[in-house]
Design a protein around this motif. Sequence first.
Motif, PDB file in Angstrom:
ATOM      1  N   GLY A  35      -0.593  41.875 -50.968  1.00  0.00           N
ATOM      2  CA  GLY A  35      -1.376  41.067 -50.035  1.00  0.00           C
ATOM      3  C   GLY A  35      -1.748  39.696 -50.556  1.00  0.00           C
ATOM      4  N   GLU A  36      -1.396  39.401 -51.806  1.00  0.00           N
ATOM      5  CA  GLU A  36      -1.692  38.071 -52.345  1.00  0.00           C
ATOM      6  C   GLU A  36      -0.701  37.032 -51.828  1.00  0.00           C
ATOM      7  OE1 GLU A  36      -3.791  37.531 -56.468  1.00  0.00           O
ATOM      8  OE2 GLU A  36      -1.877  38.565 -56.747  1.00  0.00           O
ATOM      9  N   VAL A  37      -1.167  35.799 -51.741  1.00  0.00           N
ATOM     10  CA  VAL A  37      -0.280  34.651 -51.617  1.00  0.00           C
ATOM     11  C   VAL A  37      -0.327  33.963 -52.980  1.00  0.00           C
ATOM     12  CG1 VAL A  37       0.244  32.504 -50.422  1.00  0.00           C
ATOM     13  CG2 VAL A  37      -0.797  34.402 -49.165  1.00  0.00           C
ATOM     14  N   ARG A  52      -0.998  33.188 -43.221  1.00  0.00           N
ATOM     15  CA  ARG A  52      -2.287  33.873 -43.381  1.00  0.00           C
ATOM     16  C   ARG A  52      -2.289  35.204 -42.642  1.00  0.00           C
ATOM     17  NH1 ARG A  52      -4.389  28.387 -42.319  1.00  0.00           N
ATOM     18  NH2 ARG A  52      -5.049  27.475 -44.318  1.00  0.00           N
ATOM     19  N   ALA A  80      -0.223  37.725 -44.647  1.00  0.00           N
ATOM     20  CA  ALA A  80      -0.966  38.195 -45.812  1.00  0.00           C
ATOM     21  C   ALA A  80      -2.076  39.150 -45.403  1.00  0.00           C
ATOM     22  CB  ALA A  80      -1.543  37.003 -46.580  1.00  0.00           C
ATOM     23  N   THR A 116       2.959  40.545 -49.163  1.00  0.00           N
ATOM     24  CA  THR A 116       2.781  39.776 -50.389  1.00  0.00           C
ATOM     25  C   THR A 116       3.715  38.572 -50.339  1.00  0.00           C
ATOM     26  OG1 THR A 116       2.328  41.831 -51.553  1.00  0.00           O
ATOM     27  CG2 THR A 116       2.778  39.890 -52.907  1.00  0.00           C
TER      28      THR A 116
END
Length: 280
Positions: free
Chosen positions: A32-34, A176, A179, A184
């Motif tokens: 789930g990170e950018v 956004r 995410a 990811t």
Amino acid sequence: MERMAVIEVQDLRKRYGPHTAVEGVTLTVARGEVFGLLGPNGAGKTTTVEILEGYRRRDGGTVRVLGEDPGHAGRRWRSRIGIVPQGAQDGGELTVREYVRHVAGFYPRPRDPETVIERCGLAEKAGAKLRTLSGGQRRRVDVALGIIGDPELLFLDEPTTGFDPEVRRAFWSLIRDLAADGTTIVLTSHYLDEVEALATRLAVLAGGRIVAEGTPQTIGGRTAESIVSWRDGDGPQRVVTDAPLPLLATLTGRATAVTDLRVQPRSLEDVYLELIGENR
């Protein structure tokens, strides 16, 4: 509970003959990170990303992406990742809609092609042949192909090159949303405002090594230091300091005139340029 790691890299190394492209890179990216990857040309970004994508063999170190070694992963693993490379895709005689639908057929659970076309700012060009599109419009097609498979992990290499400001902001909103849904994202971009707007964490590469890692707000000690600038009899002045108040007291107490006095936090661009300058 700490989020599960989607990318785990330990002591990654890659050489091209006598040239060392990547030396000792270690990083972790959570689900789930950018994650932004910054660095000047020749810093090792492309090589690192291509190893993570499974397109280039490493010389040393360990790499796990979605639980597998990308150097040996198969077709099922590849269906779980999306890639938006720098170069445009071919297919000039197909229309945008035909091409996006065609690529969607390669994936087990693709996103809706019409929704993807719209979100990438291509609705008005859906019936146009690829060879008639401008460079910026072709770039949007690249992005559409990268996300059509509804990937768990998405690699974006300079994704908004050629986008106009309105479409660029709409694309940011799409990233956004992806995410927030758990996708990811690894983002490389020369637009520092884009990285600052989207990345939850980032790393700066220089000379094949990671020279700094953190959030866009804290990397390189950004929150701890301010830029104090002013103009006096000697012309414009500028000082970077983690204690601006004593300097301000000194400046305001001067007998000589001090004008245009400003205190600003260091920008991401300031920090980035300092980091790569120190590590050239």
